[in-house]
Design a protein around this motif. Structure first.
Motif, short mmCIF file in Angstrom:
data_model
loop_
_atom_site.label_atom_id
_atom_site.label_comp_id
_atom_site.label_asym_id
_atom_site.label_seq_id
_atom_site.Cartn_x
_atom_site.Cartn_y
_atom_site.Cartn_z
N GLY A 43 0.83 -1.21 0.00
CA GLY A 43 0.00 0.00 0.00
C GLY A 43 0.86 1.26 0.00
N GLN A 44 1.91 1.26 0.82
CA GLN A 44 2.82 2.41 0.85
C GLN A 44 3.55 2.57 -0.48
OE1 GLN A 44 5.32 1.46 4.17
NE2 GLN A 44 3.84 2.20 5.69
N ALA A 45 3.96 1.44 -1.07
CA ALA A 45 4.69 1.50 -2.34
C ALA A 45 3.80 2.04 -3.45
CB ALA A 45 5.22 0.12 -2.71
N VAL A 46 2.53 1.65 -3.47
CA VAL A 46 1.61 2.15 -4.49
C VAL A 46 1.42 3.65 -4.32
CG1 VAL A 46 -0.80 2.09 -5.27
CG2 VAL A 46 0.45 -0.04 -4.91
N ALA A 47 1.29 4.11 -3.06
CA ALA A 47 1.17 5.55 -2.80
C ALA A 47 2.43 6.29 -3.24
CB ALA A 47 0.87 5.79 -1.33
N ARG A 84 12.33 -1.92 -5.94
CA ARG A 84 11.45 -1.95 -4.77
C ARG A 84 10.06 -2.44 -5.16
NH1 ARG A 84 10.37 -3.40 0.06
NH2 ARG A 84 8.77 -2.17 1.08
N LEU A 85 9.54 -1.93 -6.25
CA LEU A 85 8.21 -2.36 -6.70
C LEU A 85 8.22 -3.84 -7.09
CD1 LEU A 85 7.25 0.80 -8.79
CD2 LEU A 85 6.15 0.02 -6.67
N ALA A 86 9.30 -4.26 -7.79
CA ALA A 86 9.40 -5.66 -8.20
C ALA A 86 9.47 -6.58 -6.99
CB ALA A 86 10.60 -5.86 -9.10
N SER A 87 10.14 -6.13 -5.92
CA SER A 87 10.26 -6.97 -4.72
C SER A 87 8.91 -7.22 -4.08
CB SER A 87 11.22 -6.34 -3.70
OG SER A 87 10.62 -5.20 -3.11
N LEU A 88 7.94 -6.35 -4.36
CA LEU A 88 6.58 -6.51 -3.82
C LEU A 88 5.60 -7.06 -4.86
CD1 LEU A 88 6.43 -3.13 -1.89
CD2 LEU A 88 6.61 -5.40 -0.87
N GLY A 89 6.12 -7.38 -6.03
CA GLY A 89 5.26 -7.90 -7.09
C GLY A 89 4.37 -6.83 -7.70
N LEU A 90 4.83 -5.59 -7.69
CA LEU A 90 4.06 -4.48 -8.24
C LEU A 90 4.69 -4.01 -9.54
CD1 LEU A 90 3.55 -2.48 -4.92
CD2 LEU A 90 1.89 -3.98 -6.04
N ARG A 91 3.85 -3.47 -10.41
CA ARG A 91 4.34 -2.94 -11.68
C ARG A 91 4.95 -1.56 -11.45
NH1 ARG A 91 -0.51 -5.50 -13.48
NH2 ARG A 91 -1.65 -3.54 -13.16
N VAL A 92 5.83 -1.18 -12.38
CA VAL A 92 6.50 0.11 -12.25
C VAL A 92 5.51 1.24 -12.45
CG1 VAL A 92 8.29 1.60 -13.21
CG2 VAL A 92 8.71 -0.84 -12.94
N SER A 93 4.55 1.06 -13.33
CA SER A 93 3.55 2.12 -13.52
C SER A 93 2.20 1.52 -13.82
CB SER A 93 3.97 3.02 -14.68
OG SER A 93 4.14 2.28 -15.86
#
Length: 198
Positions: free
Chosen positions: A137-141, A189-198
């Motif tokens: 959640g913090q990373a998405v923000a 950082r985003l990849a470590s959480l399984g999140l896309r860059v954008s």
């Protein structure tokens, strides 16, 4: 908070983990119910005691009523037989108490099995899921605000050997405002959480 990743591999792992946790709890709930039912089957002896006590009470009550009609000794005989009625009452009471104890024991067995099953879920699975949800959640923000904070979070949380892939001095590059290094760190950082860059 964000409970699930955006990348399919991490998302599949999270879904599998959640299904395993639910299956674990459901399986132990079923096992606990099975154990409870097995313990409750012991109440059959309590039922037999109550039936035997009731039959004994009825028999002695009827016998005392009949004996009371006997001339001269009827009252004494009825009194003696009345003690048998009391014995039937004791047997009924003992059977009832036995059933109560067995019912409590069955509930205790059920509770112990369920609690033991919940310990690993509450101690391992749930904290990990909550930590991930907060971090994601913090990373998405941060992703919405720009890569600088994500890059800083990467510097503070990712292992040094991974940071070295960006360059020999990733912290210095971040301090100097190197846009390419900052973007790479944010992506890591985003990849470590399984999140896309954008």
């Amino acid at each position: 908070m964000r409970f699930y990743a955006e990348r399919p591999t991490r998302l599949a792992g999270q879904l599998l983990s959640d299904l395993l946790a639910i299956g674990w709890v459901a399986g132990f709930w079923w096992l606990a119910d099975l154990a409870r039912s097995a313990v409750l089957e012991l109440q059959a002896s309590g039922h037999r005691m109550i039936e035997a006590g009731g039959g004994l009470r009825t028999t002695f009550t009827d016998a005392a009523r009949t004996a009371s009609e006997v001339p001269f000794v009827g009252d004494d005989l009825a009194g003696a037989l009345g003690r048998g009625t009391a014995a039937g009452d004791v047997l009924v009471d003992a059977g009832g108490r036995l059933m109560e104890v067995i019912d409590l024991a069955a509930g205790g067995v059920f509770a112990v099995i369920v609690v033991l099953a919940l310990i690993p879920v509450l101690a391992v699975w749930l904290p990990r899921r909550i930590r991930y949800a907060r971090a994601a959640g913090q990373a998405v923000a941060m992703r919405a605000q720009g890569p600088d904070l994500l890059a800083l979070r990467a510097l503070t949380e990712l292992p040094h050997r991974r940071l070295r892939r960006v360059g020999r001095e990733p912290a210095a590059a971040w301090r100097e405002g190197d846009a390419e290094v900052i973007a790479q760190l944010a992506g890591m950082r985003l990849a470590s959480l399984g999140l896309r860059v954008s």
